[in-house]
Design a protein around this motif. Structure first.
Motif, short mmCIF file in Angstrom:
data_model
loop_
_atom_site.label_atom_id
_atom_site.label_comp_id
_atom_site.label_asym_id
_atom_site.label_seq_id
_atom_site.Cartn_x
_atom_site.Cartn_y
_atom_site.Cartn_z
N ASP A 1 2.10 -7.58 5.47
CA ASP A 1 1.35 -6.38 5.10
C ASP A 1 0.55 -6.56 3.82
O ASP A 1 -0.65 -6.26 3.76
N VAL A 2 1.21 -7.03 2.76
CA VAL A 2 0.54 -7.10 1.46
C VAL A 2 0.89 -8.40 0.73
O VAL A 2 1.95 -9.00 0.97
N HIS B 1 -8.41 -5.74 -6.27
CA HIS B 1 -9.86 -5.59 -6.38
C HIS B 1 -10.27 -4.73 -7.57
O HIS B 1 -11.47 -4.63 -7.89
N ARG C 1 -0.86 3.72 -1.96
CA ARG C 1 -2.28 3.35 -2.03
C ARG C 1 -2.93 3.23 -0.65
O ARG C 1 -4.09 2.87 -0.54
N LEU D 1 -2.25 1.06 1.73
CA LEU D 1 -2.30 -0.28 2.29
C LEU D 1 -1.38 -0.43 3.50
O LEU D 1 -1.59 -1.30 4.35
N VAL D 2 -0.34 0.41 3.56
CA VAL D 2 0.63 0.37 4.65
C VAL D 2 0.85 1.80 5.14
O VAL D 2 1.06 2.71 4.33
N ALA E 1 2.35 0.14 -2.24
CA ALA E 1 1.47 -0.17 -1.11
C ALA E 1 1.30 1.04 -0.19
O ALA E 1 0.21 1.30 0.32
N VAL F 1 -1.43 -6.20 -6.37
CA VAL F 1 -1.16 -6.05 -4.94
C VAL F 1 -2.48 -5.97 -4.18
O VAL F 1 -3.45 -5.37 -4.64
N SER F 2 -2.48 -6.56 -2.99
CA SER F 2 -3.67 -6.50 -2.13
C SER F 2 -3.24 -6.57 -0.67
O SER F 2 -2.12 -7.01 -0.36
N LYS F 3 -4.12 -6.13 0.22
CA LYS F 3 -3.87 -6.26 1.65
C LYS F 3 -3.82 -7.74 2.00
O LYS F 3 -4.65 -8.53 1.54
N SER F 4 -2.84 -8.15 2.80
CA SER F 4 -2.70 -9.57 3.14
C SER F 4 -3.46 -9.90 4.41
O SER F 4 -3.60 -9.07 5.32
N LEU G 1 -4.22 -2.66 -7.89
CA LEU G 1 -4.83 -3.26 -6.72
C LEU G 1 -5.68 -4.42 -7.19
O LEU G 1 -6.40 -4.31 -8.20
#
Length: 364
Positions: free
Chosen positions: A77-78, A27, A112, A114-115, A109, A68-71, A25
């Motif tokens: 989505d990412v 962050h 984790r 995120l989706v 995603a 990967v990160s939230k878009s 991720l």
């Protein structure tokens, strides 16, 4: 998490297609690029041909990282940033895409959070940060969890896994800004005819016979010919400059692909260099670019392919460890070929989920 002299970073180790590497991720990594690159080099154990002090697998295909990160983009989505970590030099290259590692982004995603799972199948819309392109991965999620077991097979990976279908859109000019970066369907570099194309990955397509090769050699045989490799690199440097990529001696693009008549029922046979070692297969987006070259009248690939008809065609691209089927949707506009989308089938698997450690001196 920390130990007495190391810093722990959460990551998952995943196979995506025919590649593998750590997934992070965003962050959880340093915000500034210099420190982030130093961390990724330490994670993979580069520079070292054995990568003995890290997670790298001593090969370009197994020295890759997904971030990967939230878009925040509408309808996406990412975000997925791909990093190619050199094995034997302190280099982290974020200029190319990787369609194989992309196959692991959807499952990661979802794992984790995120989706959210949306049924037996969950679509994950992915912004490929390296190029700005958008891809949609359809992941099998029966019972509300990612399924990794299944019956899908891909060349270069033993056994079977759950299928992940990936649809790309608007990939033309992903790195170079246009489908034909030199403005030509065919160029000549040091006497070698070539088609320079970028439909997801900048690739220089050439006849194997132009180098005195059959196109059926093993990667080991091609890598063991230093005179050939020197000639190939000389063409790559010239082509890279003309494609608008600048001095590419320290870049992993453009990829170099030798083509020959198919031998095992496909449309075309390939041997691809990434860029200095012969690929044991072919990259996802590299296969898309090569297949696209087959459809362009006047390209070096068009002369050896008996193309199917229609606006949507499937092409089988043979490579050293099997074949890769690419579906392309296109149409003619003002006498020029326009590629609308491409699709393919991949698989992925979570191999490990935990913490990787780097020395505090790398990331204080």
């Amino acid at each position: 998490m920390t130990t007495a002299s190391q810093r722990g970073i959460a990551c998952a180790f995943m196979r995506g297609g025919t590649s593998r590497g750590p997934f992070f991720l965003a962050h959880d990594l340093p915000a500034d690029r210099a420190t982030r690159d130093a961390v990724l080099l330490a994670v993979m154990g580069s520079p070292d041909p054995r990568q003995i002090d890290g997670l790298g697998g001593t090969d370009t295909l197994t020295s890759k990282v997904a971030i990967v990160s939230k878009s925040v983009l509408p309808g996406v989505d990412v975000d997925f940033l791909f990093a190619q970590v050199a094995v034997d030099k302190p280099l982290v290259d974020v200029s190319p895409n990787c369609g194989n590692m992309l196959a692991g982004v959807g499952p990661f995603a979802i794992e984790r959070g995120l989706v959210a799972v949306s049924g037996a199948q969950t679509s994950v819309v992915i912004h490929m940060v390296n190029s700005g392109n958008i891809a949609t991965a359809t992941v099998q999620t029966p019972g509300g969890v990612v399924a990794y077991d299944g019956h899908a097979e891909i060349s270069g990976v033993p056994g079977t896994s759950a299928p992940i279908s990936i649809a790309f859109r608007d990939t033309a000019g992903s790195a170079c800004g246009t489908l034909l970066p030199t403005g030509n369907t065919r160029d000549v570099f040091n006497g070698i005819d070539a088609t320079c194309i970028d439909n997801g990955m900048p690739v220089v397509v050439m006849l194997a016979s132009a180098f005195g090769k059959s196109g059926q050699e093993t990667p080991q045989e091609l890598d063991a010919d230093p005179a050939f490799k020197q000639k190939l690199e000389a063409v790559r440097l010239l082509a890279g400059a003309k494609m608008g990529l600048g001095d590419v001696r320290d870049k992993v693009v453009p990829k170099m692909t030798l083509i020959a008549p198919a031998r095992d029922g496909g449309h075309i046979a390939t041997r691809t260099f990434i860029p200095h070692r012969c690929h044991s297969a072919i990259g996802v987006l590299g296969a898309v670019s090569v297949a696209s070259a087959c459809l362009l009248p006047g390209s070096v690939a068009a002369q050896m392919v008996d193309m199917p008809h229609g606006d949507t065609v499937e092409l089988s691209v043979e490579h050293p460890s099997g074949e890769f089927t690419v579906a392309l949707q296109m149409h003619m506009q003002d006498g020029r070929m326009q590629f609308l989308s491409s699709g393919l089938l991949r698989t992925a698997r979570m191999l490990m989920d935990g913490t990787v450690y780097v020395p505090h001196k790398v990331w204080p």
